[in-house]
Design a protein around this motif. Sequence first.
Motif, PDB file in Angstrom:
ATOM      1  N   GLY A 274       1.098  -1.259   0.310  1.00 47.14           N
ATOM      2  CA  GLY A 274       0.174  -0.408  -0.223  1.00 47.14           C
ATOM      3  C   GLY A 274       1.008   1.164   0.163  1.00 47.14           C
ATOM      4  N   GLY A 275       1.719   0.857   0.657  1.00 45.08           N
ATOM      5  CA  GLY A 275       2.448   2.155  -0.027  1.00 45.08           C
ATOM      6  C   GLY A 275       3.629   2.348   0.100  1.00 45.08           C
ATOM      7  N   SER A 276       4.518   3.669  -0.573  1.00 50.86           N
ATOM      8  CA  SER A 276       5.465   3.820  -2.367  1.00 50.86           C
ATOM      9  C   SER A 276       6.492   4.058  -2.100  1.00 50.86           C
ATOM     10  N   VAL A 277       7.133   3.709  -2.956  1.00 46.95           N
ATOM     11  CA  VAL A 277       9.138   4.206  -2.840  1.00 46.95           C
ATOM     12  C   VAL A 277       8.934   5.166  -4.364  1.00 46.95           C
ATOM     13  N   SER A 278       9.543   5.846  -4.323  1.00 47.85           N
ATOM     14  CA  SER A 278       9.843   7.034  -5.516  1.00 47.85           C
ATOM     15  C   SER A 278      11.305   8.181  -5.446  1.00 47.85           C
ATOM     16  N   SER A 279      11.732   7.990  -7.238  1.00 46.26           N
ATOM     17  CA  SER A 279      12.879   8.962  -6.450  1.00 46.26           C
ATOM     18  C   SER A 279      12.054  10.334  -6.971  1.00 46.26           C
ATOM     19  N   LEU A 280      13.404  11.314  -6.460  1.00 44.77           N
ATOM     20  CA  LEU A 280      13.154  12.799  -5.765  1.00 44.77           C
ATOM     21  C   LEU A 280      14.757  13.297  -7.191  1.00 44.77           C
ATOM     22  N   GLY A 281      14.300  14.143  -8.214  1.00 44.57           N
ATOM     23  CA  GLY A 281      15.800  14.633  -9.015  1.00 44.57           C
ATOM     24  C   GLY A 281      17.290  13.625  -8.985  1.00 44.57           C
ATOM     25  N   GLY A 282      16.523  12.155  -8.838  1.00 41.00           N
ATOM     26  CA  GLY A 282      17.122  11.331  -9.005  1.00 41.00           C
ATOM     27  C   GLY A 282      18.791  11.231  -7.936  1.00 41.00           C
ATOM     28  N   LYS A 283      18.252  12.147  -6.367  1.00 41.36           N
ATOM     29  CA  LYS A 283      19.314  11.951  -5.616  1.00 41.36           C
ATOM     30  C   LYS A 283      18.166  11.715  -4.195  1.00 41.36           C
ATOM     31  N   LYS A 284      16.970  11.796  -4.515  1.00 43.73           N
ATOM     32  CA  LYS A 284      16.613  11.338  -3.338  1.00 43.73           C
ATOM     33  C   LYS A 284      15.610   9.896  -2.996  1.00 43.73           C
ATOM     34  N   LEU A 285      15.164   9.747  -2.000  1.00 48.05           N
ATOM     35  CA  LEU A 285      13.827   9.052  -2.126  1.00 48.05           C
ATOM     36  C   LEU A 285      12.982   9.308  -1.255  1.00 48.05           C
ATOM     37  N   SER A 286      11.756   8.947  -1.884  1.00 47.91           N
ATOM     38  CA  SER A 286      10.630   9.255  -1.448  1.00 47.91           C
ATOM     39  C   SER A 286       9.344   8.230  -0.760  1.00 47.91           C
ATOM     40  N   VAL A 287       9.074   8.279   0.074  1.00 52.60           N
ATOM     41  CA  VAL A 287       8.307   7.030   0.412  1.00 52.60           C
ATOM     42  C   VAL A 287       6.490   7.946   1.198  1.00 52.60           C
ATOM     43  N   GLU A 288       5.728   7.355   0.669  1.00 56.01           N
ATOM     44  CA  GLU A 288       4.298   8.027   0.632  1.00 56.01           C
ATOM     45  C   GLU A 288       3.501   7.031   1.061  1.00 56.01           C
ATOM     46  N   LYS A 289       2.667   7.238   2.623  1.00 54.37           N
ATOM     47  CA  LYS A 289       1.452   6.402   2.546  1.00 54.37           C
ATOM     48  C   LYS A 289       2.031   5.106   3.270  1.00 54.37           C
ATOM     49  N   ALA A 290       2.888   5.155   3.987  1.00 55.24           N
ATOM     50  CA  ALA A 290       2.740   3.034   4.287  1.00 55.24           C
ATOM     51  C   ALA A 290       2.290   2.800   5.284  1.00 55.24           C
TER      52      ALA A 290
END
Length: 836
Positions: A274-290
């Motif tokens: 249910g949660g997600s992991v995505s890249s921000l600007g190729g330098k950070k990871l963003s975790v959402e709704k986990a």
Amino acid sequence: MAEKSSFFAHFTILLIILIITITCCEGGRNPVRRSSGRTLMDGHDLSRPLKLTFAGPSRNWTDAIPIGNGRLGATIWGGVSSETLNINEDTIWTGVPADYTNPNAPEALAQVRKLVDERKYPEATSEAVKLSGHPSDVYQLVGDLNLQFDSSHRKYTQASYHRELDLETALAKVSYSVGAVEFSREFFASHPDQVIVLKISSSKPGSLSFKASFDSDLHHHSETKGNQILMQGSCRPKRLPVNLSKSINATNIPYDDHKGLQFAAALEVRVSSGGSVSSLGGKKLSVEKADWAVLVLTAASNFDGPFTMPVDSKRDPSKECVDRISSVQRYSYSDLYGRHLGDYQKLFNRVSLQLSGGNNKTEAASTAERVRSFRKDEDPSLVELLFQYGRYLLISSSRPGTQVANLQGIWNRDIQPPWDGAPHLNINLQMNYWHSLPANIMECQEPLFDYMSALAINGRKTAQVNYGASGWVAHQVSDIWAKTSPDRGEAVWALWPMGGAWLCTHAWEHYTYTMDKEFLKKKGYPLLEGCTSFLLDWLIKGKDGYLQTSPSTSPEHMFTAPDGKPASVSYSSTMDIAIVKEVFSAIVSASEVLGKTNDTLIAKVIAAQANLPPTRLSKDGSIMEWAEDFEDPEVHHRHVSHLFGLFPGHSITLEKSPELAKAVEVSLKKRGEEGPGWSTTWKAALWARLHNSEHAYRLVTHIFDLVDPLNERNYEGGLYTNLFTAHPPFQIDANFGFSAAVAEMLVQSTTKDLYLLPALPADKWPNGYVKGLRARGGVTVNIRWMEGSLVEFGLVSEQSVSTRIVYRGNSVASTLSPGKLFTFDKDLRCIRTEKL
């Protein structure tokens, strides 16, 4: 009488369980696994957790929680809307292998010796600067892992915040509430899997969101790939100038980033369904709704030993990090934690310590509050905590295969740490390992002997070129490249060729505690052999007929020469001769064990022993610090080097040299009780060795002074809120020295004698027990006392050994055999012998 019989029966059962577990686990060295519900031997509740607790997030680095697995370390700030972990890896250093010789030294040495011979000590001190070398390289940090949470976290409920480090599990925790949602974080550094693990959880499904990124003050760049971040960087091939202002942004000073050590750090983020992991600007990871996220982090460099240039290294730190992350993907968080816990507790659980009743506010008060109130309540449970913290820190910063624990263990947040974070060989590195043997974590000392082997290689060149001597030498300050040359600058600190010799005494001590003949043969004796060869060549015949060391200093301490001028260089400082005596005694004893008594080297040592100068007394009855009774312009100097012969040495003892022991007491009173943390703990151990419980305890209590890191210059010694010991600033040696001093108060030994409770402050710790301390001869010791007096004790030996057991002037000879528990009563009578 019925109650007393019941007590002894209960005591015996617990002792048998303990010893059986010690014998059956890990080569006979692991005691029972403890739990928060453990009980005292008389049945009273003992649910006193070994935890550091904090009332809020860190404001300063010395508020942060340290975790480590020997190689990797992190300090955890515990912020709410943002979290920072300062990441360390023990091979991240400036520099490259170097030449630690000085071809001009022999000429300077001859001139200095001439001036010393003429008693022109100030002139010799000035001339000795020509024998100085270059500064060590500098311990660095990998960088920071930064976690940024959404803005709602700024509205957390302050009363709900809790942060702790549990020493029994090596697990750090942070928890707090935002409205009705509870958030928690758990951190540990796994030795078996060589990763740092963080789990973040929320009580409300889908409410966890944050961003993760790396940063570093070293040259670096980061990139994301899927649910991972890889940071790559490089260390400087040459240290920054010694006097560079910290206000200067060192990252703007250019350097060739291909020649220094290369490093990498990798992070993988796993999230709940249910949660997600995505890249921000190729330098950070963003975790959402986990619901939860597990972060797995590791780091590495291309360091391939102290003799390999980084540019020639075949190691690929980026690949190592990615492969390590990949290797643990099959493990769940519970798996990783279980593997970590089993490994850690095999070491930590070997020793238990209980000192009287403790304080009722242990649970409610933060650790900082407990330190602040110690001078009033003298809470013995805080002594227990700091004793065990020293064991925790060494387990976390020094494991087989790692680098030695340096001046800050492995924890550092600066590219210019105090005193370069380098191992100092005129007390600090040695003190780091004092407690490893009596506190039953002897494996943690292995990196020291690996390091000494590297020093011996470079030190052989330094000895030959600088001094025309055989064998090997090391001076005051070293680094990861096994620097053996003198430090930069004034002779008072730089000119001290006894660092390697002091380290060599640890090799013999390791044997006496473990009785590991294979270690002595393959590692210990070769180190002692090379060191002894150097000392024999370094000693010269003096005018008084004795062998002498020249030039000689007493570490970091000046004296007033006969002409009234300040000086530091003379001949045969008391510490020099005490160390020589210790090394010579050790190698003669080692030769007897290994059947080498007919070696030519041993014959030379025995001849030299007869011509070493005696320990001399000053006119005031104290131990003379130098070869002459010079005026001391700083009688309260922090070093107590001239007392080495009593502790950690053995050439001065209460029984065999009572006059010298009395002179040590005079010296300690003359020196005073003030001083940095490491000086305080050394003095505590010295008083303990004198069996003076009152003064030993006073020095133990001296360390419990809460230091304000923003005004630390107003303090001498003390503790920060995370229980790091202060010089100030932070130096880890006093954490380790504290554990050694407390152990010395409870058990002392030679290979033939065992002293029980020799410096127990009976009025302060009237009831208690200790389980699992080690004594020389390979003996494990468990003691129980009540109302300030011995009640019962148990001994287990890993081999047949004869020992004289001593308590309060009474003694009894006993022979211990392996595989048996020997139980003794308060009168030193063996009342039970049972097979295990």
